[in-house]
Design a protein around this motif. Sequence first.
Motif, PDB file in Angstrom:
ATOM      1  N   UNK A   1      22.576 -11.920  -1.124  1.00 14.08           N
ATOM      2  CA  UNK A   1      22.176 -10.625  -1.622  1.00 14.08           C
ATOM      3  C   UNK A   1      22.238  -9.611  -0.490  1.00 14.08           C
ATOM      4  N   UNK A   2      22.867  -8.516  -0.712  1.00 14.22           N
ATOM      5  CA  UNK A   2      22.960  -7.452   0.272  1.00 14.22           C
ATOM      6  C   UNK A   2      21.840  -6.458   0.042  1.00 14.22           C
ATOM      7  N   UNK A   3      21.250  -6.004   1.143  1.00 14.50           N
ATOM      8  CA  UNK A   3      20.219  -4.982   1.034  1.00 14.50           C
ATOM      9  C   UNK A   3      20.711  -3.730   1.728  1.00 14.50           C
ATOM     10  N   UNK A   4      20.241  -2.606   1.253  1.00 15.15           N
ATOM     11  CA  UNK A   4      20.603  -1.345   1.887  1.00 15.15           C
ATOM     12  C   UNK A   4      19.379  -0.796   2.604  1.00 15.15           C
ATOM     13  N   UNK A   5      19.598   0.235   3.389  1.00 17.99           N
ATOM     14  CA  UNK A   5      18.488   0.868   4.073  1.00 17.99           C
ATOM     15  C   UNK A   5      17.491   1.438   3.073  1.00 17.99           C
ATOM     16  N   UNK A   6      17.947   1.821   1.890  1.00 18.40           N
ATOM     17  CA  UNK A   6      17.056   2.350   0.864  1.00 18.40           C
ATOM     18  C   UNK A   6      16.061   1.299   0.385  1.00 18.40           C
ATOM     19  N   UNK A   7      16.419   0.019   0.501  1.00 15.55           N
ATOM     20  CA  UNK A   7      15.541  -1.062   0.068  1.00 15.55           C
ATOM     21  C   UNK A   7      14.357  -1.255   1.011  1.00 15.55           C
ATOM     22  N   UNK A   8      14.347  -0.588   2.143  1.00 16.48           N
ATOM     23  CA  UNK A   8      13.344  -0.827   3.171  1.00 16.48           C
ATOM     24  C   UNK A   8      12.158   0.130   3.096  1.00 16.48           C
ATOM     25  N   UNK A   9      12.005   0.860   2.007  1.00 16.94           N
ATOM     26  CA  UNK A   9      10.885   1.786   1.889  1.00 16.94           C
ATOM     27  C   UNK A   9       9.627   1.054   1.435  1.00 16.94           C
ATOM     28  N   UNK A  10       8.507   1.300   2.120  1.00 15.76           N
ATOM     29  CA  UNK A  10       7.260   0.648   1.751  1.00 15.76           C
ATOM     30  C   UNK A  10       6.568   1.366   0.590  1.00 15.76           C
ATOM     31  N   UNK A  11       5.523   0.755   0.075  1.00 15.61           N
ATOM     32  CA  UNK A  11       4.676   1.362  -0.945  1.00 15.61           C
ATOM     33  C   UNK A  11       3.639   2.224  -0.232  1.00 15.61           C
ATOM     34  N   UNK A  12       3.858   3.529  -0.209  1.00 10.57           N
ATOM     35  CA  UNK A  12       2.957   4.430   0.515  1.00 10.57           C
ATOM     36  C   UNK A  12       1.604   4.584  -0.170  1.00 10.57           C
ATOM     37  N   UNK A  13       1.492   4.132  -1.414  1.00 13.36           N
ATOM     38  CA  UNK A  13       0.185   4.151  -2.080  1.00 13.36           C
ATOM     39  C   UNK A  13      -0.738   3.069  -1.529  1.00 13.36           C
ATOM     40  N   UNK A  14      -0.201   2.139  -0.764  1.00  9.28           N
ATOM     41  CA  UNK A  14      -0.996   1.026  -0.241  1.00  9.28           C
ATOM     42  C   UNK A  14      -1.497   1.273   1.183  1.00  9.28           C
ATOM     43  N   UNK A  15      -1.224   2.462   1.734  1.00 13.93           N
ATOM     44  CA  UNK A  15      -1.598   2.771   3.117  1.00 13.93           C
ATOM     45  C   UNK A  15      -2.276   4.138   3.198  1.00 13.93           C
ATOM     46  N   UNK A  16      -2.928   4.389   4.330  1.00  8.31           N
ATOM     47  CA  UNK A  16      -3.595   5.669   4.578  1.00  8.31           C
ATOM     48  C   UNK A  16      -2.846   6.398   5.695  1.00  8.31           C
ATOM     49  N   UNK A  17      -2.392   7.631   5.443  1.00  3.21           N
ATOM     50  CA  UNK A  17      -1.728   8.385   6.519  1.00  3.21           C
ATOM     51  C   UNK A  17      -2.688   8.639   7.676  1.00  3.21           C
ATOM     52  N   UNK A  18      -2.171   8.599   8.888  1.00  2.64           N
ATOM     53  CA  UNK A  18      -2.979   8.854  10.071  1.00  2.64           C
ATOM     54  C   UNK A  18      -2.562  10.172  10.701  1.00  2.64           C
ATOM     55  N   UNK A  19      -3.538  11.008  10.978  1.00  2.00           N
ATOM     56  CA  UNK A  19      -3.275  12.271  11.667  1.00  2.00           C
ATOM     57  C   UNK A  19      -3.163  11.999  13.167  1.00  2.00           C
ATOM     58  N   UNK A  20      -2.396  12.827  13.873  1.00  5.61           N
ATOM     59  CA  UNK A  20      -2.281  12.637  15.328  1.00  5.61           C
ATOM     60  C   UNK A  20      -3.649  12.761  16.008  1.00  5.61           C
ATOM     61  N   UNK A  21      -3.959  11.816  16.879  1.00 13.42           N
ATOM     62  CA  UNK A  21      -5.186  11.843  17.696  1.00 13.42           C
ATOM     63  C   UNK A  21      -6.441  12.202  16.915  1.00 13.42           C
TER      64      UNK A  21
END
Length: 159
Positions: free
Chosen positions: A1-21
């Motif tokens: 099975x071939x994967x593309x770079x598009x297949x490498x996106x994570x589920x952003x609903x499962x993480x919390x964005x971090x602000x700088x410092x």
Amino acid sequence: MTTSLDDASPDLNSVKPLAPDDRRWSVEFRDARRRARRYLESHNWVSAIKGEYLGYRLDGVIYVFLFEFLPAEPDVPSWTWVIIGDVPSAYISCHHAKTPYVALDGYIGAMEEWVEAAREGNSVEDIIPVNVPATPAYAEMLASRLKFIDEQILPLLPH
């Protein structure tokens, strides 16, 4: 099975964005975050970090970070997980892990391969890198940490 770079996106609903410092976090957390950044930036396929997210943390034990970065090489996906803490640091591809749960589960599996090889005195050359000698003593130390993470932490993460 071939994967593309598009297949490498994570589920952003499962993480919390971090602000700088962000100073709201503990000193221990901020130190782990800096170590995770340095670890990721130590790889020649990373040009610059664009975004940081938190997937899970248990201060002093384990942190699961997600990074978006500018690849320094072609055909390198721009997302990866970094696991750091009182365990060997490692990155886990988003091709195989879309959520913190899957990333941590994959980390445990990869490190268990190292433990088994080190216990048996086999080569660890083609296994996830661990920055200690591959001896039975180090294997037992890592095995106990992995067991704790597998039994006490992994079940806490949504999957």
